[in-house]
Scaffold this motif. Structure first.
Motif, PDB file in Angstrom:
ATOM      1  N   SER A   1     -12.148  52.313-100.242  1.00 21.24           N
ATOM      2  CA  SER A   1     -12.475  53.722-100.048  1.00 21.24           C
ATOM      3  C   SER A   1     -11.582  54.367 -98.991  1.00 21.24           C
ATOM      4  N   PRO A   2     -11.101  55.588 -99.254  1.00 24.35           N
ATOM      5  CA  PRO A   2     -10.343  56.322 -98.231  1.00 24.35           C
ATOM      6  C   PRO A   2     -11.234  57.135 -97.305  1.00 24.35           C
ATOM      7  N   ALA A   3     -12.544  57.106 -97.548  1.00 22.98           N
ATOM      8  CA  ALA A   3     -13.451  57.962 -96.781  1.00 22.98           C
ATOM      9  C   ALA A   3     -14.764  57.253 -96.518  1.00 22.98           C
ATOM     10  N   SER A   4     -15.524  57.835 -95.611  1.00 25.91           N
ATOM     11  CA  SER A   4     -16.846  57.337 -95.310  1.00 25.91           C
ATOM     12  C   SER A   4     -17.875  58.389 -95.703  1.00 25.91           C
ATOM     13  N   GLY A   5     -18.917  57.933 -96.393  1.00 27.86           N
ATOM     14  CA  GLY A   5     -19.920  58.871 -96.882  1.00 27.86           C
ATOM     15  C   GLY A   5     -20.713  58.278 -98.024  1.00 27.86           C
ATOM     16  N   LYS A   6     -20.876  59.047 -99.094  1.00 29.93           N
ATOM     17  CA  LYS A   6     -21.657  58.613-100.248  1.00 29.93           C
ATOM     18  C   LYS A   6     -20.855  58.848-101.523  1.00 29.93           C
ATOM     19  N   ILE A   7     -20.895  57.888-102.434  1.00 31.81           N
ATOM     20  CA  ILE A   7     -20.184  58.029-103.705  1.00 31.81           C
ATOM     21  C   ILE A   7     -20.874  59.102-104.530  1.00 31.81           C
ATOM     22  N   LYS A   8     -20.112  60.162-104.794  1.00 33.24           N
ATOM     23  CA  LYS A   8     -20.666  61.338-105.466  1.00 33.24           C
ATOM     24  C   LYS A   8     -20.573  61.239-106.986  1.00 33.24           C
ATOM     25  N   ALA A   9     -19.430  60.749-107.497  1.00 36.25           N
ATOM     26  CA  ALA A   9     -19.230  60.686-108.946  1.00 36.25           C
ATOM     27  C   ALA A   9     -18.076  59.756-109.263  1.00 36.25           C
TER      28      ALA A   9
ATOM     29  N   GLN B   1      -1.944  69.142 -88.766  1.00 33.16           N
ATOM     30  CA  GLN B   1      -3.038  68.207 -89.047  1.00 33.16           C
ATOM     31  C   GLN B   1      -4.165  68.917 -89.792  1.00 33.16           C
ATOM     32  N   LYS B   2      -4.505  68.412 -90.987  1.00 34.47           N
ATOM     33  CA  LYS B   2      -5.626  68.965 -91.738  1.00 34.47           C
ATOM     34  C   LYS B   2      -6.919  68.261 -91.336  1.00 34.47           C
ATOM     35  N   ASP B   3      -7.997  69.028 -91.289  1.00 33.94           N
ATOM     36  CA  ASP B   3      -9.300  68.454 -90.968  1.00 33.94           C
ATOM     37  C   ASP B   3      -9.817  67.630 -92.141  1.00 33.94           C
ATOM     38  N   MET B   4     -10.764  66.761 -91.833  1.00 32.49           N
ATOM     39  CA  MET B   4     -11.402  65.975 -92.881  1.00 32.49           C
ATOM     40  C   MET B   4     -12.142  66.918 -93.836  1.00 32.49           C
ATOM     41  N   PRO B   5     -11.841  66.886 -95.142  1.00 32.09           N
ATOM     42  CA  PRO B   5     -12.524  67.772 -96.097  1.00 32.09           C
ATOM     43  C   PRO B   5     -13.922  67.264 -96.423  1.00 32.09           C
ATOM     44  N   ASN B   6     -14.640  68.040 -97.210  1.00 27.18           N
ATOM     45  CA  ASN B   6     -15.999  67.646 -97.600  1.00 27.18           C
ATOM     46  C   ASN B   6     -15.997  66.527 -98.638  1.00 27.18           C
ATOM     47  N   THR B   7     -14.917  66.449 -99.406  1.00 30.30           N
ATOM     48  CA  THR B   7     -14.835  65.445-100.472  1.00 30.30           C
ATOM     49  C   THR B   7     -13.449  64.832-100.500  1.00 30.30           C
ATOM     50  N   LEU B   8     -13.376  63.520-100.657  1.00 28.43           N
ATOM     51  CA  LEU B   8     -12.126  62.798-100.895  1.00 28.43           C
ATOM     52  C   LEU B   8     -12.293  61.971-102.161  1.00 28.43           C
ATOM     53  N   ALA B   9     -11.182  61.460-102.679  1.00 27.19           N
ATOM     54  CA  ALA B   9     -11.267  60.692-103.919  1.00 27.19           C
ATOM     55  C   ALA B   9     -10.342  59.485-103.875  1.00 27.19           C
ATOM     56  N   LEU B  10     -10.828  58.385-104.406  1.00 30.79           N
ATOM     57  CA  LEU B  10     -10.002  57.205-104.639  1.00 30.79           C
ATOM     58  C   LEU B  10      -9.390  57.354-106.029  1.00 30.79           C
ATOM     59  N   ASP B  11      -8.066  57.432-106.084  1.00 34.46           N
ATOM     60  CA  ASP B  11      -7.365  57.653-107.348  1.00 34.46           C
ATOM     61  C   ASP B  11      -7.163  56.324-108.073  1.00 34.46           C
ATOM     62  N   LEU B  12      -7.956  56.096-109.117  1.00 29.07           N
ATOM     63  CA  LEU B  12      -7.802  54.893-109.936  1.00 29.07           C
ATOM     64  C   LEU B  12      -6.957  55.164-111.171  1.00 29.07           C
TER      65      LEU B  12
ATOM     66  N   LEU C   1     -10.918  57.373-113.637  1.00 27.98           N
ATOM     67  CA  LEU C   1      -9.784  58.119-113.111  1.00 27.98           C
ATOM     68  C   LEU C   1      -9.907  58.365-111.609  1.00 27.98           C
ATOM     69  N   LYS C   2     -11.069  58.797-111.175  1.00 27.18           N
ATOM     70  CA  LYS C   2     -11.274  59.103-109.766  1.00 27.18           C
ATOM     71  C   LYS C   2     -12.681  58.682-109.348  1.00 27.18           C
ATOM     72  N   VAL C   3     -12.798  58.252-108.106  1.00 25.98           N
ATOM     73  CA  VAL C   3     -14.106  58.033-107.492  1.00 25.98           C
ATOM     74  C   VAL C   3     -14.258  59.065-106.389  1.00 25.98           C
ATOM     75  N   GLU C   4     -15.110  60.052-106.616  1.00 21.51           N
ATOM     76  CA  GLU C   4     -15.319  61.111-105.634  1.00 21.51           C
ATOM     77  C   GLU C   4     -16.301  60.651-104.561  1.00 21.51           C
ATOM     78  N   ILE C   5     -15.957  60.939-103.312  1.00 17.60           N
ATOM     79  CA  ILE C   5     -16.787  60.522-102.185  1.00 17.60           C
ATOM     80  C   ILE C   5     -17.141  61.736-101.355  1.00 17.60           C
ATOM     81  N   GLU C   6     -18.425  61.959-101.173  1.00 19.15           N
ATOM     82  CA  GLU C   6     -18.909  63.045-100.319  1.00 19.15           C
ATOM     83  C   GLU C   6     -18.834  62.571 -98.872  1.00 19.15           C
ATOM     84  N   VAL C   7     -18.001  63.223 -98.088  1.00 17.51           N
ATOM     85  CA  VAL C   7     -17.647  62.733 -96.755  1.00 17.51           C
ATOM     86  C   VAL C   7     -18.727  63.075 -95.735  1.00 17.51           C
TER      87      VAL C   7
END
Length: 450
Positions: free
Chosen positions: A72-80, A24-35, A90-96
């Protein structure tokens, strides 16, 4: 029904994990929605950079089909919002920050109409997980006449679907129950030797088995044998096990399922780093690597149909493998003079072609050993195509955009994945998967309406 095929090709690549244990991997600092996975979709963004977002909250909507949401695959703030050519997202980066869910109002599918169930699925971001045939495009609001769930894999390095089930058996059955409300032709296809109770004892589904070499797990083959497509007006859905789990969790708890089991495979990974991981959707690649991997190409997805990804990139929307392949374009001097005892060949060009491929693993690099040229031999492709489809003729018809002829040759029944093996063994180095992918999209635009 039992599906048994002989045509196809299993390739034993070096680099499979030796243990079936899941880390099991821990929740990373950033996740992305792949568009970028939805190359032909145009988006209306509901949220913008800096907005707060929760797991399962809609971020974008299909501009051409309002109501089809991407969540969104994550909870946090949309970073870029990362963009490519012509500013295509291409991607929506989310700061978790935490794991807060966007709760969807659970739909009582036992009492709801088919249209209400479909609407709930769309609002929960499930339609992008489902592919529709013919054309292999995203599912729309057209009700399916049949649904196929594949519970087997045959592509290199793909994790066993049973690994996705651990801890999610109830969600899987719930997902099947929901799908069974949409059609009375819900099909579950497992491997002949499958002993997983959740598959064997699945309810409200017609169970089938299959055996044979790759591409025995391709949904096109299952549809071809069980529910052949005969005209443009038919609508058939295809899903995998994790997609069904996602549906079940949404209708059971009102939450979006954002984890999956993936394989770290390939000779480029050190032996101890080849493993199965439970990660989050859109997981950053760098967080998965425990080594530098200099001189290696990383592929998000299996080696046949995956996409090149950089170390600062993210896992693709529907990918279950992170593959490492040696990056090489150097040609060996006078390589054609050798017997080729340790080189792979599908046409017995080398001596190794006379060995039993089921007992030998081969080392591959990114070298294509040639350049694009005209088609030279149609029989080569037919040896790995288990359906009665003339590969070369169909590809030529798609290139010419003669879709009337292409439909006669079997375009309604295929997806780009079915041409991965012909592309792999092609002596002419023709990228048939890309040709069929673009052709199916153009075909859908002209002939199929949502």
């Amino acid at each position: 029904m039992h599906i048994r095929i002989k045509k196809g090709l299993d390739i034993l690549l070096k680099g499979m994990p030796e243990s079936s244990e899941i880390l099991q991997k821990d929740m990373p600092n950033t996740l992305a929605l792949d568009l970028g996975h939805f190359a032909y979709t145009r988006f209306n963004f509901i949220l913008k950079i800096g907005d707060s977002v929760k797991i399962g909250q809609p971020i974008a909507e299909d501009k051409h089909l309002p109501g089809r949401f991407f969540v969104s695959p994550a909870s946090g703030k949309i970073k870029a919002i990362l963009r490519g050519e012509k500013r295509r997202p291409l991607k929506v980066e989310i700061e978790v920050s935490g794991e807060e869910y966007f709760l969807h109002e659970p739909c009582d599918y036992t009492k709801a109409s088919k249209e209400e169930i479909l609407k709930s699925m769309a609002q929960g971001g499930l339609l992008p997980h489902i592919r529709r045939r013919p054309s292999n495009t995203l599912a729309s609001f057209k009700l399916p006449e049949a649904i196929f769930v594949k519970a087997l894999e045959s592509a290199p390095f793909m994790p066993d679907p049973a690994l996705q089930l651990k801890g999610n058996e109830a969600f899987f059955q719930e997902g099947l129950d929901v799908l069974a409300k949409l059609t009375d032709k819900l099909h579950l296809v497992c491997h002949k030797t499958c002993a997983e109770e959740a598959f064997v004892n699945a309810q409200n589904v017609q169970k089938h088995t299959a055996e044979g070499p790759h591409p025995v797990a391709n949904p096109s083959l299952h549809i071809y044998h069980i529910c052949p497509l005969m005209n443009l007006n038919q609508c058939v859905w295809t899903l995998d096990v994790n997609d069904v789990i996602t549906i079940g969790k949404l209708f059971k708890e009102g939450k979006y399922h954002n984890t999956r089991v993936i394989t770290l495979g390939g000779e480029g990974f050190h032996k101890e780093n080849r493993r199965y991981l439970r990660v989050y959707a859109g997981h950053p690649v760098q967080d998965l690597l425990g080594e530098s991997l200099e001189g290696q190409r990383l592929i998000s997805g299996d080696p046949f149909v995956g996409e090149k990804v950089e170390k600062d990139g993210y896992l693709g929307f529907s990918h279950y493998v992170l593959t490492s392949v040696k990056e090489s374009q150097e040609r060996q001097p006078l390589h054609f003079m050798g017997l080729g005892c340790g080189r792979f060949t599908a046409t017995k060009t080398y001596l190794s072609g006379f060995f039993n491929r089921k007992k030998h693993t081969f080392q591959f690099t990114t070298h294509k050993h040639g350049e694009v040229r005209a088609f030279v031999d149609a029989d080569v492709y037919q040896n790995v195509m288990p359906m009665r489809i003339p590969v070369m003729d169909l590809v030529k018809a798609v290139i010419a955009e003669d879709f009337e002829k292409a439909m006669e040759l079997g375009l309604l029944e295929v997806s780009e994945d079915d041409f991965a093996l012909p592309t792999f063994i092609c002596p002419s180095k023709i990228e048939m998967t890309n040709i069929i992918r673009d052709g199916l999209q153009n075909f859908a635009t002209q002939y199929i309406s949502d």
